[in-house]
Design a protein around this motif. Structure first.
Motif, PDB file in Angstrom:
ATOM      1  N   HIS A 181       0.863  -1.263   0.102  1.00  0.00           N
ATOM      2  CA  HIS A 181       0.087  -0.021  -0.042  1.00  0.00           C
ATOM      3  C   HIS A 181       0.965   1.253   0.036  1.00  0.00           C
ATOM      4  O   HIS A 181       0.365   2.371  -0.126  1.00  0.00           O
ATOM      5  N   GLN A 182       2.152   1.114   0.106  1.00  0.00           N
ATOM      6  CA  GLN A 182       3.174   2.172   0.187  1.00  0.00           C
ATOM      7  C   GLN A 182       2.964   3.257   1.275  1.00  0.00           C
ATOM      8  O   GLN A 182       3.286   4.293   1.164  1.00  0.00           O
ATOM      9  N   GLY A 183       2.322   2.569   2.314  1.00  0.00           N
ATOM     10  CA  GLY A 183       2.084   3.319   3.636  1.00  0.00           C
ATOM     11  C   GLY A 183       3.423   3.311   4.592  1.00  0.00           C
ATOM     12  O   GLY A 183       4.470   2.653   4.088  1.00  0.00           O
ATOM     13  N   ARG A 184       3.062   3.672   5.653  1.00  0.00           N
ATOM     14  CA  ARG A 184       4.153   3.599   6.855  1.00  0.00           C
ATOM     15  C   ARG A 184       4.186   2.224   7.181  1.00  0.00           C
ATOM     16  O   ARG A 184       3.652   1.310   6.972  1.00  0.00           O
ATOM     17  N   ALA A 185       5.537   1.960   7.926  1.00  0.00           N
ATOM     18  CA  ALA A 185       5.836   0.476   8.339  1.00  0.00           C
ATOM     19  C   ALA A 185       4.932   0.173   9.643  1.00  0.00           C
ATOM     20  O   ALA A 185       4.438   1.022  10.412  1.00  0.00           O
ATOM     21  N   VAL A 186       5.062  -1.043   9.734  1.00  0.00           N
ATOM     22  CA  VAL A 186       3.943  -1.660  10.617  1.00  0.00           C
ATOM     23  C   VAL A 186       5.049  -1.560  12.026  1.00  0.00           C
ATOM     24  O   VAL A 186       6.066  -2.029  12.253  1.00  0.00           O
ATOM     25  N   PRO A 187       4.636  -0.840  13.119  1.00  0.00           N
ATOM     26  CA  PRO A 187       5.396  -0.995  14.408  1.00  0.00           C
ATOM     27  C   PRO A 187       5.670  -2.373  14.765  1.00  0.00           C
ATOM     28  O   PRO A 187       4.795  -3.107  14.904  1.00  0.00           O
ATOM     29  N   TYR A 188       6.827  -2.591  15.496  1.00  0.00           N
ATOM     30  CA  TYR A 188       7.108  -3.921  16.213  1.00  0.00           C
ATOM     31  C   TYR A 188       7.347  -5.076  15.273  1.00  0.00           C
ATOM     32  O   TYR A 188       7.529  -6.000  16.019  1.00  0.00           O
ATOM     33  N   LEU A 189       7.272  -4.903  14.012  1.00  0.00           N
ATOM     34  CA  LEU A 189       7.147  -5.979  13.243  1.00  0.00           C
ATOM     35  C   LEU A 189       8.366  -6.841  13.431  1.00  0.00           C
ATOM     36  O   LEU A 189       8.438  -8.064  13.337  1.00  0.00           O
ATOM     37  N   ASP A 190       9.743  -6.170  13.566  1.00  0.00           N
ATOM     38  CA  ASP A 190      10.994  -6.879  13.785  1.00  0.00           C
ATOM     39  C   ASP A 190      11.031  -7.824  14.889  1.00  0.00           C
ATOM     40  O   ASP A 190      11.427  -8.721  14.755  1.00  0.00           O
ATOM     41  N   PHE A 191      10.097  -7.576  15.941  1.00  0.00           N
ATOM     42  CA  PHE A 191      10.058  -8.636  17.090  1.00  0.00           C
ATOM     43  C   PHE A 191       9.270  -9.923  16.482  1.00  0.00           C
ATOM     44  O   PHE A 191       9.870 -10.856  17.239  1.00  0.00           O
ATOM     45  N   PHE A 192       8.740 -10.129  15.478  1.00  0.00           N
ATOM     46  CA  PHE A 192       8.148 -11.372  15.119  1.00  0.00           C
ATOM     47  C   PHE A 192       8.726 -11.801  13.505  1.00  0.00           C
ATOM     48  O   PHE A 192       8.682 -13.015  13.540  1.00  0.00           O
ATOM     49  N   ARG A 193       9.286 -11.079  12.976  1.00  0.00           N
ATOM     50  CA  ARG A 193       9.509 -11.626  11.552  1.00  0.00           C
ATOM     51  C   ARG A 193      10.980 -12.278  11.796  1.00  0.00           C
ATOM     52  O   ARG A 193      11.192 -13.454  11.138  1.00  0.00           O
ATOM     53  N   GLU A 194      11.854 -11.817  12.469  1.00  0.00           N
ATOM     54  CA  GLU A 194      12.915 -12.498  13.068  1.00  0.00           C
ATOM     55  C   GLU A 194      12.999 -12.434  14.508  1.00  0.00           C
ATOM     56  O   GLU A 194      13.676 -11.439  15.301  1.00  0.00           O
ATOM     57  N   PRO A 195      12.346 -13.246  15.393  1.00  0.00           N
ATOM     58  CA  PRO A 195      11.904 -12.990  16.737  1.00  0.00           C
ATOM     59  C   PRO A 195      13.196 -12.519  17.516  1.00  0.00           C
ATOM     60  O   PRO A 195      14.215 -13.188  17.570  1.00  0.00           O
ATOM     61  N   ARG A 196      12.905 -11.374  18.165  1.00  0.00           N
ATOM     62  CA  ARG A 196      13.736 -10.847  19.063  1.00  0.00           C
ATOM     63  C   ARG A 196      13.422 -11.068  20.696  1.00  0.00           C
ATOM     64  O   ARG A 196      12.346 -10.346  21.256  1.00  0.00           O
ATOM     65  N   GLY A 197      13.651 -12.353  21.418  1.00  0.00           N
ATOM     66  CA  GLY A 197      13.195 -12.693  22.519  1.00  0.00           C
ATOM     67  C   GLY A 197      12.841 -14.373  22.536  1.00  0.00           C
ATOM     68  O   GLY A 197      13.213 -14.962  21.716  1.00  0.00           O
ATOM     69  N   ARG A 198      12.200 -14.793  23.668  1.00  0.00           N
ATOM     70  CA  ARG A 198      11.860 -16.036  23.857  1.00  0.00           C
ATOM     71  C   ARG A 198      10.451 -16.232  23.020  1.00  0.00           C
ATOM     72  O   ARG A 198       9.335 -15.646  23.426  1.00  0.00           O
TER      73      ARG A 198
END
Length: 466
Positions: free
Chosen positions: A134-151
């Protein structure tokens, strides 16, 4: 306006959450205008098939589906259906404060929501959205799930409504973090227990949050319950208490049904559907029942995109979704129904005891009417443990609402029925570690059952039916 999980402790009354949602609604806006399907910007009708698709080739299409089920009371039908082959991400961040699990929830409005912003997962995005078609803004917090940062506490693909989606699935995730994560405007840390309690408030916790909550391992935030009934529910989450049927037996029963159920669901051109009519800018069944396919234009503030248009499904009537529950040797069991829906990936999934919109069956043969509907709707008030109207996914469905109930019974109303089995609550939790066993309505009720661990005996959790 950033806040941490620690600073949000002690600020979680129902009034406070409602005030926060109203505050978010005041800082943002969403105007939804109905439009004829022919006037949706960016959407095209295929001249050969009548199928409705986005000009980008992404997002989703509205197609036709031909369904054949020779052994059923209605052996054949056709219908429109949403085909959205890409898998989205539904993810919640979890952080512990002095041992108490907190969830980062989002106040998110969708065009189909009946009353404004609802409590939503930290991330709720289709692949087309998070890759920014849609050429809109990035989804907040997405990086925590695409390449999980955490347990990673939960990560499982689950289906959505098989009556309206064709083989739709989303990745349901919970990721635990130890770092401080800021909660900007529109996001808030709430305790897991509080979120579960808020499931009893009509139209407050959205469908995507409910399905993720259902997939969260039961030990997260578990307690023993404060009263006799709540203690029974909490105890029944522990597999050491046993069950009426072993899990291997349940899986074998379901595999046998999947292997022997004769259902053929074939995509067909939308303009060749029998008994469906395109007129007045919408697609409707000639009986006036089931649902319509409508068009809307959306203007929104605080979203990745400020304006867009899209088709939506608008159901006719409020549905009824209910589990009968029963204590067997002190363990609470739910009566699950092996349900066929044409859009399921694997033919059959375990559904609540009852799942229907009653008015849709008025013109059908008696054998098509759901079993046990009267047992759910006509139960004495003292046997109703949960009774609240909750809305379904507002990104594709317009004002879709179901009345969710949990009713306790003493005896088995359908002994030895081939399509029903009693499952202990811990078996529901175990099956949710895997894909395509419990449907989205059963997952909602399973999440609500977690909240019943805090309810006093004999007092139903109810937000009222409106």
């Amino acid at each position: 306006m950033a806040a941490s999980a620690a600073s949000d402790r002690g600020k979680e009354s129902a009034i406070d959450v409602h005030d926060w949602l109203r505050e978010v609604a005041g800082h943002t806006y969403m105007r939804v205008t109905r439009l004829p399907l022919e006037e949706l910007d960016g959407w095209r009708e295929d001249p050969a098939t009548g199928n409705i698709h986005h000009a980008s080739g992404r997002f989703f299409t509205v197609e036709g589906l031909d369904v054949r089920r020779p052994d059923w009371a209605v052996p054949a039908w056709s219908q429109p259906i949403i085909n959205q082959p890409e898998a989205g991400i539904l993810g919640i961040l979890l952080r512990r404060v002095e041992g108490v699990p907190y969830l980062l929830m989002q106040a998110k409005n969708e065009p189909g929501n009946p009353g404004g912003p609802q409590l939503s997962p930290t991330v709720q995005a289709t692949r087309s959205n998070y890759t920014r078609v849609h050429q809109g803004r990035a989804v907040p917090y997405l990086d925590f799930f695409r390449e999980p940062r955490g347990r990673v506490l939960a990560d499982v693909r689950q289906s959505e409504q098989g009556a309206w989606f064709y083989r739709k699935r989303n990745r349901n995730m919970v990721v635990e973090v130890t770092e401080e994560v800021e909660a900007p405007e529109g996001f808030r840390w709430l305790s897991l227990r509080r979120v579960r309690e808020l499931l009893s408030v009509p139209d407050l916790v959205n469908m995507d949050a409910r399905t993720v909550l259902a997939c969260l391992p039961v030990q997260e935030g578990a307690d023993e319950g404060e009263e006799e009934f709540g203690a029974a529910v909490a105890r029944s989450r522990d597999p050491r208490w046993g069950s009426a049927h072993g899990t291997a037996e349940i899986l074998s029963w379901l595999s046998a049904i999947r292997s022997t159920t004769d259902v053929q669901a074939s995509p067909v051109p939308l303009n060749r559907l029998s008994r469906w009519r395109r007129a007045g800018g919408r697609i409707s069944h000639e009986s006036g029942r089931f649902f319509d396919v409508i068009g809307v234009r959306v203007e929104a503030g605080g979203r990745e995109v400020g304006a867009w248009a899209q088709p939506m499904i608008e159901p006719v009537g409020t549905g009824v979704v209910g589990f009968l529950i029963r204590r067997i040797d002190g363990v609470v069991h739910a009566l699950a129904h092996a349900r066929v829906e044409p859009g399921y990936t694997d033919v059959v999934e375990l559904a609540p005891t009852v799942q229907c919109t009653p008015g849709n069956y008025d013109h059908l043969p008696p054998g098509a009417r759901p079993a046990l509907l009267a047992e759910v709707l006509e139960a004495p008030p003292e046997r109703v443990r949960f009774d609240t109207v909750l809305s379904e996914e507002g990104g594709r469905f317009y004002h879709a609402r179901n009345r969710y109930l949990v009713v306790e019974v003493d005896d088995d109303p359908v002994p030895r029925h081939p399509d029903f089995r009693w499952l202990a609550l811990h078996q529901l939790d175990e099956l949710l570690r895997h894909s395509y066993y419990l449907n989205v309505q059963a997952r909602t009720l399973n999440a609500c059952l977690h909240g019943l661990a805090h309810s006093p005996a004999g007092q139903p959790v109810s937000g009222g039916v409106r």
